[in-house]
Design a protein around this motif. Sequence first.
Motif, PDB file in Angstrom:
ATOM      1  N   ILE A  64      48.029  30.415  44.012  1.00  0.00           N
ATOM      2  CA  ILE A  64      47.290  29.867  42.869  1.00  0.00           C
ATOM      3  C   ILE A  64      47.220  28.345  42.965  1.00  0.00           C
ATOM      4  CG2 ILE A  64      47.330  29.548  40.358  1.00  0.00           C
ATOM      5  CD1 ILE A  64      48.631  32.353  40.159  1.00  0.00           C
ATOM      6  N   GLU A  81      45.469  24.715  34.087  1.00  0.00           N
ATOM      7  CA  GLU A  81      44.735  25.789  34.774  1.00  0.00           C
ATOM      8  C   GLU A  81      45.700  26.719  35.503  1.00  0.00           C
ATOM      9  OE1 GLU A  81      41.451  28.101  35.704  1.00  0.00           O
ATOM     10  OE2 GLU A  81      41.661  26.489  34.241  1.00  0.00           O
ATOM     11  N   SER A  84      47.105  29.109  33.001  1.00  0.00           N
ATOM     12  CA  SER A  84      46.066  30.064  32.619  1.00  0.00           C
ATOM     13  C   SER A  84      45.903  31.163  33.665  1.00  0.00           C
ATOM     14  CB  SER A  84      44.745  29.326  32.413  1.00  0.00           C
ATOM     15  OG  SER A  84      43.694  30.241  32.226  1.00  0.00           O
ATOM     16  N   ARG A  85      45.804  30.759  34.918  1.00  0.00           N
ATOM     17  CA  ARG A  85      45.609  31.746  35.983  1.00  0.00           C
ATOM     18  C   ARG A  85      46.856  32.591  36.225  1.00  0.00           C
ATOM     19  NH1 ARG A  85      41.657  28.998  40.526  1.00  0.00           N
ATOM     20  NH2 ARG A  85      40.195  28.106  39.029  1.00  0.00           N
ATOM     21  N   LYS A  88      47.244  35.572  34.049  1.00  0.00           N
ATOM     22  CA  LYS A  88      46.343  36.688  34.332  1.00  0.00           C
ATOM     23  C   LYS A  88      46.859  37.610  35.432  1.00  0.00           C
ATOM     24  CE  LYS A  88      42.346  33.953  32.994  1.00  0.00           C
ATOM     25  NZ  LYS A  88      41.140  33.262  33.460  1.00  0.00           N
TER      26      LYS A  88
END
Length: 121
Positions: A64, A81, A84-85, A88
Amino acid sequence: MPAVAERIPEQKRVTISSKRQVTIPQKYYVELGFDKDAICIKGEDFLILRPAAPVSGGEFAEQILADLIAEGYTGSELLDEFKSRQAKVRPAVEALLEEAREVAHGKGQCSTYNDIFGLEG
């Protein structure tokens, strides 16, 4: 061919408390690497306890971060970010596992190696 004793898993009788709690014998706890969590696997007439892998959420962290850096993220944007990733990843893996369970029970569609990668040749 292995001797019969080698094929039979080691067993130990344990007591179940009134609160449905079981104490894992120390020898098994240490040898198998148990920590704070265990996975319970239910069969038709059996139950298996195995050590749960630590949930770190960082299994894909390096990939990531590499992707985010390649995309030009820096500083606080990079951190935001990344969070956030990373959030997921677990739901995506859980969705894949559920899909695999459905396929295993004949409820879903599956793909073969050739469907995905095509025929070599």
